[in-house]
Design a protein around this motif. Structure first.
Motif, mmCIF file in Angstrom:
data_model
loop_
_atom_site.group_PDB
_atom_site.id
_atom_site.type_symbol
_atom_site.label_atom_id
_atom_site.label_comp_id
_atom_site.label_asym_id
_atom_site.label_seq_id
_atom_site.Cartn_x
_atom_site.Cartn_y
_atom_site.Cartn_z
ATOM 1 N N SER A 200 0.783 -1.299 0.002
ATOM 2 C CA SER A 200 0.167 -0.032 -0.062
ATOM 3 C C SER A 200 0.899 1.165 -0.046
ATOM 4 O O SER A 200 0.410 2.395 0.140
ATOM 5 C CB SER A 200 -0.731 -0.089 1.178
ATOM 6 O OG SER A 200 -0.300 0.042 2.425
ATOM 7 N N GLY A 201 2.111 1.280 -0.228
ATOM 8 C CA GLY A 201 3.102 2.284 -0.065
ATOM 9 C C GLY A 201 3.151 2.871 -1.447
ATOM 10 O O GLY A 201 2.840 2.223 -2.444
ATOM 11 N N HIS A 202 3.416 4.167 -1.557
ATOM 12 C CA HIS A 202 3.663 4.631 -2.943
ATOM 13 C C HIS A 202 5.066 4.379 -3.367
ATOM 14 O O HIS A 202 6.084 5.126 -2.801
ATOM 15 C CB HIS A 202 3.352 6.385 -2.765
ATOM 16 C CG HIS A 202 3.540 6.781 -4.282
ATOM 17 N ND1 HIS A 202 4.778 7.299 -4.641
ATOM 18 C CD2 HIS A 202 2.643 7.087 -5.123
ATOM 19 C CE1 HIS A 202 4.267 7.760 -5.876
ATOM 20 N NE2 HIS A 202 3.146 7.647 -6.268
ATOM 21 N N LEU A 203 5.235 3.240 -4.106
ATOM 22 C CA LEU A 203 6.542 2.700 -4.311
ATOM 23 C C LEU A 203 7.628 3.691 -4.948
ATOM 24 O O LEU A 203 8.958 3.533 -4.507
ATOM 25 C CB LEU A 203 6.198 1.422 -5.204
ATOM 26 C CG LEU A 203 7.476 0.365 -5.418
ATOM 27 C CD1 LEU A 203 7.807 -0.112 -3.983
ATOM 28 C CD2 LEU A 203 7.067 -0.750 -6.364
ATOM 29 N N VAL A 204 7.439 4.437 -5.884
ATOM 30 C CA VAL A 204 8.099 5.562 -6.259
ATOM 31 C C VAL A 204 8.502 6.279 -5.314
ATOM 32 O O VAL A 204 9.884 6.427 -5.245
ATOM 33 C CB VAL A 204 7.519 6.397 -7.673
ATOM 34 C CG1 VAL A 204 8.342 7.374 -7.873
ATOM 35 C CG2 VAL A 204 7.148 5.362 -8.645
ATOM 36 N N THR A 205 7.952 6.902 -4.611
ATOM 37 C CA THR A 205 8.320 7.714 -3.359
ATOM 38 C C THR A 205 9.055 6.960 -2.401
ATOM 39 O O THR A 205 10.240 7.630 -1.860
ATOM 40 C CB THR A 205 7.022 8.421 -2.710
ATOM 41 O OG1 THR A 205 6.235 9.288 -3.785
ATOM 42 C CG2 THR A 205 7.480 9.343 -1.456
ATOM 43 N N VAL A 206 8.625 5.762 -2.012
ATOM 44 C CA VAL A 206 9.419 5.046 -1.049
ATOM 45 C C VAL A 206 10.889 4.767 -1.422
ATOM 46 O O VAL A 206 11.806 4.774 -0.899
ATOM 47 C CB VAL A 206 8.788 3.811 -0.775
ATOM 48 C CG1 VAL A 206 9.562 2.681 0.176
ATOM 49 C CG2 VAL A 206 7.356 4.041 0.126
ATOM 50 N N LEU A 207 10.938 4.206 -2.821
ATOM 51 C CA LEU A 207 12.263 4.201 -3.424
ATOM 52 C C LEU A 207 13.210 5.378 -3.303
ATOM 53 O O LEU A 207 14.290 5.087 -3.059
ATOM 54 C CB LEU A 207 11.995 3.574 -4.893
ATOM 55 C CG LEU A 207 11.522 1.812 -4.610
ATOM 56 C CD1 LEU A 207 11.233 1.619 -6.310
ATOM 57 C CD2 LEU A 207 12.551 1.015 -4.058
ATOM 58 N N LYS A 208 12.627 6.392 -3.764
ATOM 59 C CA LYS A 208 13.410 7.562 -3.717
ATOM 60 C C LYS A 208 13.904 8.087 -2.320
ATOM 61 O O LYS A 208 15.076 8.185 -2.229
ATOM 62 C CB LYS A 208 12.490 8.961 -4.399
ATOM 63 C CG LYS A 208 13.359 10.115 -4.504
ATOM 64 C CD LYS A 208 12.545 11.326 -4.274
ATOM 65 C CE LYS A 208 13.516 12.522 -4.540
ATOM 66 N NZ LYS A 208 14.472 12.817 -3.615
ATOM 67 N N ARG A 209 12.898 7.923 -1.512
ATOM 68 C CA ARG A 209 13.379 8.134 0.036
ATOM 69 C C ARG A 209 14.444 7.211 0.466
ATOM 70 O O ARG A 209 15.266 7.585 1.301
ATOM 71 C CB ARG A 209 12.330 8.418 0.868
ATOM 72 C CG ARG A 209 11.250 9.680 0.425
ATOM 73 C CD ARG A 209 10.109 9.732 1.405
ATOM 74 N NE ARG A 209 10.645 10.510 2.750
ATOM 75 C CZ ARG A 209 9.931 11.018 3.628
ATOM 76 N NH1 ARG A 209 8.759 11.055 3.357
ATOM 77 N NH2 ARG A 209 10.276 11.609 4.686
ATOM 78 N N LEU A 210 14.472 5.945 0.278
ATOM 79 C CA LEU A 210 15.325 4.911 0.465
ATOM 80 C C LEU A 210 16.624 5.367 -0.181
ATOM 81 O O LEU A 210 17.696 5.099 0.684
ATOM 82 C CB LEU A 210 14.834 3.379 0.044
ATOM 83 C CG LEU A 210 13.608 2.715 1.065
ATOM 84 C CD1 LEU A 210 13.229 1.595 0.463
ATOM 85 C CD2 LEU A 210 14.146 2.476 2.369
ATOM 86 N N ASN A 211 16.693 5.666 -1.343
ATOM 87 C CA ASN A 211 18.060 6.191 -2.133
ATOM 88 C C ASN A 211 18.374 7.437 -1.566
ATOM 89 O O ASN A 211 19.742 7.409 -1.202
ATOM 90 C CB ASN A 211 17.706 6.115 -3.411
ATOM 91 C CG ASN A 211 18.135 4.892 -4.283
ATOM 92 O OD1 ASN A 211 19.113 4.326 -4.138
ATOM 93 N ND2 ASN A 211 17.285 4.253 -5.376
ATOM 94 N N ASP A 212 17.733 8.170 -0.950
ATOM 95 C CA ASP A 212 18.280 9.448 -0.153
ATOM 96 C C ASP A 212 18.852 8.982 0.872
ATOM 97 O O ASP A 212 19.764 9.323 1.348
ATOM 98 C CB ASP A 212 17.119 10.369 -0.060
ATOM 99 C CG ASP A 212 16.626 11.185 -1.280
ATOM 100 O OD1 ASP A 212 17.329 10.931 -2.506
ATOM 101 O OD2 ASP A 212 15.460 11.913 -1.346
ATOM 102 N N ALA A 213 18.233 7.996 1.747
ATOM 103 C CA ALA A 213 18.596 7.563 2.941
ATOM 104 C C ALA A 213 19.949 6.811 2.815
ATOM 105 O O ALA A 213 20.960 6.795 3.540
ATOM 106 C CB ALA A 213 17.842 6.684 3.705
#
Length: 180
Positions: A31-44
């Motif tokens: 249920s997450g917004h996958l594109v946003t989650v992946l971007k934020r994970l890459n920023d982390a």
């Protein structure tokens, strides 16, 4: 719930598991917004890698009467930040993304800065500031994730706990080291 309802739900779970199988761990109920989650994970990931590099430099550049113990702490923190980076990269891949290790954009994507620090006190301070940035960034990300992606949330919570421990250790070191 009746036995029939449970059985039909099992059948539904089985049927959904066969759909879009190429997406691996990302099922239709993600249920997450996958594109946003992946971007934020890459920023982390970028933040952790910048921290690895800063801590590593400080480990080698530490000088002065207190430097041996502080340099050893910097190395421990560098290794722990590398573990976080590895965990984040693995989660990115689990979610079907690609971890971004590009040196060209690393500092721009990182929340923390790469500050060299002229003295041992400066190095401790800069690492403490970076940990405080990471703490707020992870708290914000955890709040964003909420219940949408429990696996990512648990990963972020475990990293946050380590970042808080780092900040506590650095604050104690800062109190023990002359500031000039």
């Amino acid at each position: 719930m009746t036995t029939t309802a449970v059985q039909s739900d099992v059948q539904g779970v089985r049927a959904r598991a066969r759909q879009n199988i190429e997406q691996g761990a990302v099922t239709s109920r993600y249920s997450g917004h996958l594109v946003t989650v992946l971007k934020r994970l890459n920023d982390a990931l970028a933040t952790e890698l910048v921290c690895v590099l800063r801590y590593r430099r400080h480990h080698f550049m530490a000088r002065g009467i207190h430097s041996q113990a502080v340099a050893a702490e910097f190395l421990v923190h560098s290794n722990e930040e590398q573990t976080h980076a590895d965990q984040l990269a693995a989660r990115i891949v689990q979610l079907g993304g690609e971890p971004d290790f590009s040196p060209d954009t690393l500092v721009r994507r990182s929340h923390a800065e790469y500050v060299e620090g002229a003295t041992l006190a400066d190095m401790i301070t800069e690492n403490l500031v970076a940990e405080r940035i990471a703490i707020d960034s992870y708290r914000d990300f955890i709040q964003y994730i909420g219940d949408q992606d429990p696996t990512t949330r648990r990963l972020l919570e475990s990293i946050l706990a380590m970042e808080e421990a780092h900040a506590d250790e650095l604050a104690a070191l800062r109190d023990e080291i002359p500031q000039r």
